[in-house]
Design a protein around this motif. Structure first.
Motif, PDB file in Angstrom:
ATOM      1  N   GLY A 260       0.774  -1.224   0.000  1.00  0.00           N
ATOM      2  CA  GLY A 260       0.000   0.000   0.000  1.00  0.00           C
ATOM      3  C   GLY A 260       0.810   1.282   0.000  1.00  0.00           C
ATOM      4  N   LEU A 261       0.098   2.407   0.043  1.00  0.00           N
ATOM      5  CA  LEU A 261       0.714   3.723  -0.117  1.00  0.00           C
ATOM      6  C   LEU A 261       1.600   4.113   1.069  1.00  0.00           C
ATOM      7  N   ARG A 262       1.117   3.925   2.295  1.00  0.00           N
ATOM      8  CA  ARG A 262       1.911   4.333   3.457  1.00  0.00           C
ATOM      9  C   ARG A 262       3.255   3.612   3.541  1.00  0.00           C
ATOM     10  N   PRO A 263       3.274   2.291   3.333  1.00  0.00           N
ATOM     11  CA  PRO A 263       4.586   1.617   3.302  1.00  0.00           C
ATOM     12  C   PRO A 263       5.487   2.138   2.182  1.00  0.00           C
ATOM     13  N   PHE A 264       4.875   2.514   1.053  1.00  0.00           N
ATOM     14  CA  PHE A 264       5.653   3.101  -0.036  1.00  0.00           C
ATOM     15  C   PHE A 264       6.295   4.418   0.406  1.00  0.00           C
ATOM     16  N   LEU A 265       5.531   5.254   1.100  1.00  0.00           N
ATOM     17  CA  LEU A 265       6.075   6.529   1.577  1.00  0.00           C
ATOM     18  C   LEU A 265       7.196   6.294   2.580  1.00  0.00           C
ATOM     19  N   ALA A 266       7.023   5.283   3.458  1.00  0.00           N
ATOM     20  CA  ALA A 266       8.105   4.923   4.374  1.00  0.00           C
ATOM     21  C   ALA A 266       9.320   4.432   3.596  1.00  0.00           C
ATOM     22  N   GLY A 267       9.078   3.688   2.512  1.00  0.00           N
ATOM     23  CA  GLY A 267      10.172   3.232   1.657  1.00  0.00           C
ATOM     24  C   GLY A 267      10.897   4.383   0.990  1.00  0.00           C
ATOM     25  N   LEU A 268      10.149   5.431   0.608  1.00  0.00           N
ATOM     26  CA  LEU A 268      10.779   6.609   0.009  1.00  0.00           C
ATOM     27  C   LEU A 268      11.697   7.321   0.999  1.00  0.00           C
ATOM     28  N   VAL A 269      11.288   7.368   2.258  1.00  0.00           N
ATOM     29  CA  VAL A 269      12.142   7.947   3.297  1.00  0.00           C
ATOM     30  C   VAL A 269      13.451   7.161   3.387  1.00  0.00           C
ATOM     31  N   ILE A 270      13.350   5.846   3.317  1.00  0.00           N
ATOM     32  CA  ILE A 270      14.545   4.994   3.341  1.00  0.00           C
ATOM     33  C   ILE A 270      15.421   5.261   2.122  1.00  0.00           C
TER      34      ILE A 270
END
Length: 235
Positions: A166-176
């Protein structure tokens, strides 16, 4: 395949190709070179003026620090793992293996691009090497830095998180992605465009055909059925 999804894939491919050509075709890489040069010297000068910053850059580019990026990705994955049923965990294992195989294949394909590009620390004269400033054996140079393989791996992880979680894990992945790709740029081991153009263009073209078609699901499902283990589905 739905027409909308096919159009999305073709648009992502067009974006990836245009992004690469906007860097590859102009003499001396056009406006991208000014951006690259400004970013490189901005960080390079700061390392001389601020020793603490140089130490930060050195530590985050030490080979062993790569384990921290793996840990960050692993912890995000673990957050979902702990909430899954045993069959769900088996499927997550299949997704993880698929992700690793995808990263290896795309990285190899990316290096088939007709580009031989030394890192800014080897391209410019009279530059500061963080390994020399601090005495820490940091990665601060590369004879062939395009596309950025480290950045590509991180971007692939973020895209897989979006596709399967989903989107929230993707945003967390972008931070990484930002946190762990930036040190290579700060040290001058990579140009900004090694990641923003090289890694991203390869992902836009290659990963769209993999994640937005049934292809990745087919491999995930095959691994789910085929891997040994207690919760292997019955034939």
């Amino acid at each position: 395949m739905h027409a909308f999804r096919l159009i999305t894939i073709l648009l992502l491919n067009a974006l990836g190709v245009m992004l690469f050509l906007s860097w590859y075709l102009p003499p001396d890489h056009g406006f991208w070179f000014a951006i690259d040069k400004s970013i490189f010297f901005g960080f390079n000068d700061q390392m001389v003026d601020h020793h603490a910053f140089a130490l930060l850059v050195a530590v985050t580019n030490f080979r062993g620090f790569d384990a921290v990026s793996l840990l960050a990705m692993g912890l995000l994955y673990l957050w979902f793992w702990r909430r899954e049923t045993p069959p769900g965990r088996r499927r997550m294992l299949a997704i993880g293996i698929t992700m690793l195989l995808t990263a290896v294949v795309l990285n190899q394909l990316g290096h088939l691009l007709p580009v031989k590009h030394a890192s800014p620390t080897l391209f410019f004269d009279n530059v500061h090497r963080v390994s020399e400033l601090t005495g820490i054996p940091a990665k601060d140079a590369s004879k062939d830095s395009f596309p950025g393989d480290h950045g590509m791996m991180l971007i692939i992880f973020a895209c897989f998180m979006w596709r399967y979680f989903g989107l929230r894990p993707f945003l967390a992945g972008l931070v990484i992605v930002v946190l762990f790709a930036l040190p290579r740029v700060m040290a001058g081991a990579h140009w900004f465009t090694d990641i923003a153009v090289g890694s991203l263009s390869v992902v836009l073209v290659g990963l769209s055909w993999w994640l937005l078609t049934p292809a990745s699901d087919a491999l995930v499902n095959w691994l789910y059925r085929s891997l040994p283990g207690k919760y292997k589905p019955q034939a």
